[in-house]
Scaffold this active site. Sequence first.
Site, PDB file in Angstrom:
ATOM      1  N   HIS A  75      -6.268 -14.836   4.039  1.00 32.21           N
ATOM      2  CA  HIS A  75      -6.417 -13.296   3.976  1.00 32.21           C
ATOM      3  C   HIS A  75      -4.986 -12.829   3.850  1.00 32.21           C
ATOM      4  O   HIS A  75      -4.053 -13.108   4.687  1.00 32.21           O
ATOM      5  CB  HIS A  75      -6.800 -12.680   5.485  1.00 32.21           C
ATOM      6  CG  HIS A  75      -8.103 -12.727   5.556  1.00 32.21           C
ATOM      7  ND1 HIS A  75      -9.092 -12.058   6.270  1.00 32.21           N
ATOM      8  CD2 HIS A  75      -9.300 -13.617   4.952  1.00 32.21           C
ATOM      9  CE1 HIS A  75     -10.325 -12.204   6.301  1.00 32.21           C
ATOM     10  NE2 HIS A  75     -10.349 -13.171   5.524  1.00 32.21           N
ATOM     11  N   TYR A 203      -9.470  -2.883  11.284  1.00 33.38           N
ATOM     12  CA  TYR A 203      -9.153  -2.304  12.312  1.00 33.38           C
ATOM     13  C   TYR A 203      -9.364  -0.637  12.449  1.00 33.38           C
ATOM     14  O   TYR A 203      -8.406  -0.190  11.822  1.00 33.38           O
ATOM     15  CB  TYR A 203      -7.874  -2.438  12.914  1.00 33.38           C
ATOM     16  CG  TYR A 203      -7.480  -4.149  13.320  1.00 33.38           C
ATOM     17  CD1 TYR A 203      -7.232  -5.189  11.971  1.00 33.38           C
ATOM     18  CD2 TYR A 203      -7.488  -4.733  14.598  1.00 33.38           C
ATOM     19  CE1 TYR A 203      -7.076  -6.246  12.618  1.00 33.38           C
ATOM     20  CE2 TYR A 203      -7.149  -5.948  14.788  1.00 33.38           C
ATOM     21  CZ  TYR A 203      -7.060  -6.907  13.596  1.00 33.38           C
ATOM     22  OH  TYR A 203      -6.623  -8.035  14.061  1.00 33.38           O
ATOM     23  N   PRO A 295      -6.113  -8.551  22.849  1.00 35.18           N
ATOM     24  CA  PRO A 295      -6.511  -9.428  21.495  1.00 35.18           C
ATOM     25  C   PRO A 295      -6.227  -8.643  20.267  1.00 35.18           C
ATOM     26  O   PRO A 295      -6.129  -9.287  19.268  1.00 35.18           O
ATOM     27  CB  PRO A 295      -8.269  -9.562  21.646  1.00 35.18           C
ATOM     28  CG  PRO A 295      -8.699  -8.593  22.723  1.00 35.18           C
ATOM     29  CD  PRO A 295      -7.520  -8.531  23.555  1.00 35.18           C
ATOM     30  N   LYS A 299      -3.084 -12.777  18.681  1.00 37.03           N
ATOM     31  CA  LYS A 299      -1.742 -13.385  19.078  1.00 37.03           C
ATOM     32  C   LYS A 299      -2.320 -14.548  20.009  1.00 37.03           C
ATOM     33  O   LYS A 299      -1.266 -15.558  20.126  1.00 37.03           O
ATOM     34  CB  LYS A 299      -0.558 -12.470  19.426  1.00 37.03           C
ATOM     35  CG  LYS A 299      -0.126 -11.705  18.522  1.00 37.03           C
ATOM     36  CD  LYS A 299       0.743 -12.559  17.563  1.00 37.03           C
ATOM     37  CE  LYS A 299       0.943 -11.838  16.107  1.00 37.03           C
ATOM     38  NZ  LYS A 299       0.313 -12.365  15.138  1.00 37.03           N
ATOM     39  N   TYR A 387       2.235  -9.215  12.518  1.00 39.60           N
ATOM     40  CA  TYR A 387       0.820  -9.829  12.370  1.00 39.60           C
ATOM     41  C   TYR A 387       0.812 -11.075  11.811  1.00 39.60           C
ATOM     42  O   TYR A 387       0.071 -11.938  12.424  1.00 39.60           O
ATOM     43  CB  TYR A 387      -0.087  -8.805  11.511  1.00 39.60           C
ATOM     44  CG  TYR A 387      -1.188  -9.066  11.795  1.00 39.60           C
ATOM     45  CD1 TYR A 387      -2.299  -8.298  12.495  1.00 39.60           C
ATOM     46  CD2 TYR A 387      -2.127 -10.362  10.990  1.00 39.60           C
ATOM     47  CE1 TYR A 387      -3.779  -8.614  12.663  1.00 39.60           C
ATOM     48  CE2 TYR A 387      -3.406 -10.453  11.230  1.00 39.60           C
ATOM     49  CZ  TYR A 387      -4.088  -9.516  12.031  1.00 39.60           C
ATOM     50  OH  TYR A 387      -5.575  -9.849  12.272  1.00 39.60           O
TER      51      TYR A 387
HETATM   52  P1  FAD Z   1      -7.784 -21.768  27.462  1.00 35.95           P
HETATM   53  O1  FAD Z   1      -8.240 -21.708  25.936  1.00 35.95           O
HETATM   54  O2  FAD Z   1      -8.107 -20.760  28.517  1.00 35.95           O
HETATM   55  O3  FAD Z   1      -7.745 -23.327  27.998  1.00 35.95           O
HETATM   56  C1  FAD Z   1      -7.658 -23.578  29.250  1.00 35.95           C
HETATM   57  C2  FAD Z   1      -8.282 -24.573  29.611  1.00 35.95           C
HETATM   58  O4  FAD Z   1      -8.149 -25.045  30.982  1.00 35.95           O
HETATM   59  C3  FAD Z   1      -9.741 -24.261  29.655  1.00 35.95           C
HETATM   60  O5  FAD Z   1     -10.798 -25.289  29.004  1.00 35.95           O
HETATM   61  C4  FAD Z   1     -10.252 -24.293  31.189  1.00 35.95           C
HETATM   62  O6  FAD Z   1     -11.491 -24.800  31.153  1.00 35.95           O
HETATM   63  C5  FAD Z   1      -9.297 -25.381  31.820  1.00 35.95           C
HETATM   64  N1  FAD Z   1      -8.930 -25.102  33.107  1.00 35.95           N
HETATM   65  C6  FAD Z   1      -8.712 -23.963  33.721  1.00 35.95           C
HETATM   66  N2  FAD Z   1      -8.505 -24.376  35.027  1.00 35.95           N
HETATM   67  C7  FAD Z   1      -8.620 -25.745  35.342  1.00 35.95           C
HETATM   68  C8  FAD Z   1      -8.161 -26.819  36.069  1.00 35.95           C
HETATM   69  N3  FAD Z   1      -8.040 -26.202  37.323  1.00 35.95           N
HETATM   70  N4  FAD Z   1      -8.313 -27.896  35.910  1.00 35.95           N
HETATM   71  C9  FAD Z   1      -8.485 -28.264  34.707  1.00 35.95           C
HETATM   72  N5  FAD Z   1      -8.672 -27.453  33.604  1.00 35.95           N
HETATM   73  C10 FAD Z   1      -8.934 -26.332  33.940  1.00 35.95           C
HETATM   74  N6  FAD Z   1      -7.088 -14.486  21.271  1.00 35.95           N
HETATM   75  C11 FAD Z   1      -7.228 -13.974  19.988  1.00 35.95           C
HETATM   76  O7  FAD Z   1      -6.119 -14.377  19.435  1.00 35.95           O
HETATM   77  N7  FAD Z   1      -8.438 -13.188  19.534  1.00 35.95           N
HETATM   78  C12 FAD Z   1      -9.292 -13.317  20.243  1.00 35.95           C
HETATM   79  O8  FAD Z   1     -10.377 -12.614  19.710  1.00 35.95           O
HETATM   80  C13 FAD Z   1      -9.382 -13.538  21.604  1.00 35.95           C
HETATM   81  N8  FAD Z   1     -10.638 -13.439  22.231  1.00 35.95           N
HETATM   82  C14 FAD Z   1     -10.706 -13.866  23.355  1.00 35.95           C
HETATM   83  C15 FAD Z   1     -11.832 -13.615  24.487  1.00 35.95           C
HETATM   84  C16 FAD Z   1     -11.741 -14.143  25.609  1.00 35.95           C
HETATM   85  C17 FAD Z   1     -12.921 -13.721  26.717  1.00 35.95           C
HETATM   86  C18 FAD Z   1     -10.603 -14.994  26.290  1.00 35.95           C
HETATM   87  C19 FAD Z   1     -10.662 -15.186  27.803  1.00 35.95           C
HETATM   88  C20 FAD Z   1      -9.506 -15.091  25.450  1.00 35.95           C
HETATM   89  C21 FAD Z   1      -9.421 -14.604  23.979  1.00 35.95           C
HETATM   90  N9  FAD Z   1      -8.320 -14.930  23.328  1.00 35.95           N
HETATM   91  C22 FAD Z   1      -8.234 -14.248  22.141  1.00 35.95           C
HETATM   92  C23 FAD Z   1      -7.165 -15.403  23.538  1.00 35.95           C
HETATM   93  C24 FAD Z   1      -7.163 -16.926  23.319  1.00 35.95           C
HETATM   94  O9  FAD Z   1      -8.615 -17.343  23.183  1.00 35.95           O
HETATM   95  C25 FAD Z   1      -6.352 -17.693  24.115  1.00 35.95           C
HETATM   96  O10 FAD Z   1      -5.100 -17.231  24.051  1.00 35.95           O
HETATM   97  C26 FAD Z   1      -6.323 -19.092  23.762  1.00 35.95           C
HETATM   98  O11 FAD Z   1      -7.799 -19.702  24.329  1.00 35.95           O
HETATM   99  C27 FAD Z   1      -5.381 -19.710  24.796  1.00 35.95           C
HETATM  100  O12 FAD Z   1      -5.236 -21.249  24.581  1.00 35.95           O
HETATM  101  P2  FAD Z   1      -5.184 -22.021  26.087  1.00 35.95           P
HETATM  102  O13 FAD Z   1      -5.249 -23.448  25.731  1.00 35.95           O
HETATM  103  O14 FAD Z   1      -3.762 -21.626  26.569  1.00 35.95           O
HETATM  104  O15 FAD Z   1      -6.112 -21.723  27.337  1.00 35.95           O
HETATM  105  C1  DHB Z   2     -10.536 -11.532  15.946  1.00 40.32           C
HETATM  106  C2  DHB Z   2     -10.053 -11.366  17.192  1.00 40.32           C
HETATM  107  C3  DHB Z   2      -8.735 -10.670  17.451  1.00 40.32           C
HETATM  108  O1  DHB Z   2      -8.434 -10.290  18.454  1.00 40.32           O
HETATM  109  C4  DHB Z   2      -8.311  -9.902  16.347  1.00 40.32           C
HETATM  110  O2  DHB Z   2      -7.050  -9.172  16.212  1.00 40.32           O
HETATM  111  C5  DHB Z   2      -8.758 -10.225  14.938  1.00 40.32           C
HETATM  112  C6  DHB Z   2      -9.826 -11.083  14.946  1.00 40.32           C
HETATM  113  C7  DHB Z   2     -11.717 -12.581  15.829  1.00 40.32           C
HETATM  114  O3  DHB Z   2     -12.250 -12.883  16.940  1.00 40.32           O
HETATM  115  O4  DHB Z   2     -12.177 -12.665  14.760  1.00 40.32           O
END
Ligand code: FAD
Ligand code: DHB
Length: 393
Positions: A75, A203, A295, A299, A387
């Site tokens: 994109h 957006y 979100p 980022k 972005y």
């Molecule tokens: P996580 O993906 O949360 O992974 C952490 C892992 O640790 C999980 O698998 C969990 O099960 C595990 N865990 C937790 N506690 C324990 C424990 N005690 N022992 C062992 N394992 C454990 N970001 C965007 O950029 N765009 C989005 O649209 C977006 N939507 C989101 C929607 C939701 C509902 C959430 C919660 C987050 C969203 N995010 C989004 C943020 C993005 O998904 C996260 O920033 C990303 O997943 C971060 O990765 P991570 O590996 O740090 O954490």
């Molecule tokens: C998506 C999520 C976001 O937070 C964003 O800024 C753009 C796209 C997505 O889930 O596709």
Amino acid sequence: MVHRRTQVAIVGAGPAGLLLGALLACHDIDAVIVEQRSAEYVLGRIRAGVLEQTTVDLLREAGVADRCLKEGLTHDGIELSFDGALHRIDFRALTGKHVTVYGQTEVTHDLMQLRAGGNLITDYEAEDVQIEGFDGEHPVVHYVKNGVVQELACDFIAGCDGYHGICRASVPRDAISTYEKVYPFGWLGILADVPPCDHELIYANHERGFALASMRSATRSRYYVQAPLDADLADWPDERIWDELAVRLGPQVAAKLERAPAIEKSLAPLRSFVAEPMRWGRLFLAGDAAHIVPPTGAKGLNLAASDVRFLAEGLIDACRTGAMDGLDGYSRRALARVWKAERFSWWFTSLIHRVPETGAFGRRMQVAELDYIRTSQAAQTTLAENYVGLPLD
Ligand code: FAD
Ligand code: DHB
């Protein structure tokens, strides 16, 4: 009881933990991942969708970018929708960069495959995970797997266990400062197998609230609408969400909006959060375990990736030569980028949502700023360079 030893124990098999495991494996550093959920559960979570170029580069470095490079959608810009019209922000022209639309589920899937292919150990469904000894020389991760107590001794622990994980919570309270802002609304997301309504993300700032048109592929769309924090999914049947999207995205986009039953529907609260420092002794926090962004601006996953890049560099040096400078500088280096992404995500969230709490003056500020962005290349460049992702210093 089973005793094992590894160089790096990684808690959490989300994108941060899996990517760190992959980078360490490239350098023959031994790591074990301990995850409390099942592999299927981790893969089933629908989350982020937009990857910065630096994140894709990192996937490439980890040897796991083939499918992303083939199937990811490039994109070159986004559309801002306000005042009844679409206004394009041209990333390519303004910054020379682009982003890649490729779902977090796909990134996770590819990283899981890599681990399976390399016989790298991930202990899923680990219960009662606890960490200790990280303030000294001998950290240990304890957990229970299939009813058997496990003790994993290691040189370092990477806390990649997300916002609700146990790693950050295991650090003495007075050793970590936290900064938080909770927003008075959430995002109601819907995933459906229909072609996207536009070839780029839209957006929208609308008087009924924010809306986002996103996608996962040429045949799968992801949409969000701003909703009250206490919204009940039962009050939001698919048709209500589609109707709301049609209104908020405007008639020009609504004409191309295809509807289908939701494959997934969820409500996510919005939060800004930073814990600092991101290190305590031999425990290093990365990704959502250390910080959360709202979100808007996509980022979260990208920040998890940049943390992991800095952390991997430090761990590789420390494991190979014993040099601690990289790890000593990790928190400072990661936080410098984290705070800038926090600022951008907060700013974009404040600009594009309906925030009644800020009153009529707040609304006028939004209108003035959106109009400024429409007419100023400097303002568009600021949005674009944040972005597409700031450089990894
Ligand atoms: P996580 O993906 O949360 O992974 C952490 C892992 O640790 C999980 O698998 C969990 O099960 C595990 N865990 C937790 N506690 C324990 C424990 N005690 N022992 C062992 N394992 C454990 N970001 C965007 O950029 N765009 C989005 O649209 C977006 N939507 C989101 C929607 C939701 C509902 C959430 C919660 C987050 C969203 N995010 C989004 C943020 C993005 O998904 C996260 O920033 C990303 O997943 C971060 O990765 P991570 O590996 O740090 O954490
Ligand atoms: C998506 C999520 C976001 O937070 C964003 O800024 C753009 C796209 C997505 O889930 O596709």
